[in-house]
Design a protein around this motif. Structure first.
Motif, short mmCIF file in Angstrom:
data_model
loop_
_atom_site.label_atom_id
_atom_site.label_comp_id
_atom_site.label_asym_id
_atom_site.label_seq_id
_atom_site.Cartn_x
_atom_site.Cartn_y
_atom_site.Cartn_z
N UNK A 45 3.27 -8.88 -15.33
CA UNK A 45 3.35 -8.44 -13.94
C UNK A 45 2.41 -7.26 -13.80
N UNK A 46 1.54 -7.31 -12.80
CA UNK A 46 0.61 -6.23 -12.53
C UNK A 46 1.02 -5.52 -11.25
N UNK A 47 1.17 -4.20 -11.37
CA UNK A 47 1.50 -3.36 -10.22
C UNK A 47 0.32 -2.46 -9.94
N UNK A 48 -0.04 -2.35 -8.67
CA UNK A 48 -1.29 -1.70 -8.27
C UNK A 48 -1.06 -0.29 -7.72
N UNK A 49 -1.90 0.63 -8.18
CA UNK A 49 -1.95 2.00 -7.66
C UNK A 49 -3.23 2.11 -6.82
N UNK A 50 -3.13 2.00 -5.48
CA UNK A 50 -4.33 2.04 -4.65
C UNK A 50 -4.99 3.42 -4.63
N UNK A 51 -4.20 4.46 -4.87
CA UNK A 51 -4.75 5.82 -4.96
C UNK A 51 -3.83 6.67 -5.83
N UNK A 52 -4.38 7.76 -6.30
CA UNK A 52 -3.63 8.66 -7.18
C UNK A 52 -2.36 9.18 -6.51
N UNK A 53 -2.41 9.34 -5.21
CA UNK A 53 -1.28 9.94 -4.48
C UNK A 53 -0.23 8.93 -4.03
N UNK A 54 -0.45 7.65 -4.29
CA UNK A 54 0.49 6.61 -3.88
C UNK A 54 1.28 6.15 -5.10
N UNK A 55 2.55 6.55 -5.18
CA UNK A 55 3.36 6.27 -6.35
C UNK A 55 4.38 5.16 -6.17
N UNK A 56 4.21 4.31 -5.18
CA UNK A 56 5.20 3.25 -4.96
C UNK A 56 5.32 2.30 -6.15
N UNK A 57 4.26 2.15 -6.93
CA UNK A 57 4.32 1.25 -8.09
C UNK A 57 5.27 1.77 -9.16
N UNK A 58 5.54 3.09 -9.18
CA UNK A 58 6.55 3.62 -10.11
C UNK A 58 7.94 3.06 -9.76
N UNK A 59 8.26 3.06 -8.48
CA UNK A 59 9.54 2.51 -8.04
C UNK A 59 9.61 1.02 -8.32
N UNK A 60 8.50 0.32 -8.09
CA UNK A 60 8.47 -1.11 -8.38
C UNK A 60 8.71 -1.34 -9.88
#
Length: 131
Positions: A45-60
């Motif tokens: 499973x690949x989770x994407x970080x679109x920018x350094x300041x967007x941490x939604x992938x941590x929650x995912x």
């Protein structure tokens, strides 16, 4: 101290050559729980970080590991910087594709900087005790 399996660091070329199937790449605004069946059947499973300041992938990542019990490769992609690697590892990522301008040696040094944490995380229970 017990040896910990560290997050696997990859360059863009390494990622392209690392072929497994099936791979599920989730957008960073997707609810992983809605993809439970697809995640259960995925080799990665690949989770994407679109920018350094967007941490939604941590929650995912938390949801994929804890709630869905995913045991295979959980990979961070996108804008993956050295500063994020320890937190990614603690949230359950098993591999990360580094940005093109990030040196592998710098990333490895960051991981070696903190060999253990007292607090529990997705890898270790709390409180940490040397085995």
């Amino acid at each position: 101290m017990k040896t910990l399996a560290r997050i696997r660091l990859l360059g863009a070329d390494d990622n392209d050559a690392d072929a497994v199937a099936p791979v599920l790449a989730l957008p960073n605004d997707a609810d992983p729980l809605a993809y439970a069946a697809e995640i259960a059947g995925a080799a990665r499973v690949e989770l994407h970080f679109p920018s350094f300041t967007d941490g939604r992938a941590y929650s995912q990542a938390y949801l994929v590991r804890r709630r869905l019990g995913f045991k295979a490769d959980l990979r961070a992609t996108g804008e993956v910087l050295v500063d994020q690697l320890l937190q990614m590892e603690r949230m359950g990522f098993s591999s990360a594709v580094l940005c093109t301008d990030v040196a592998l040696a710098d990333a490895q040094r960051q991981l070696e900087r903190f060999p253990a944490f007292y607090q529990g995380d997705l890898i270790r229970e709390a409180p940490y005790r040397e085995a």
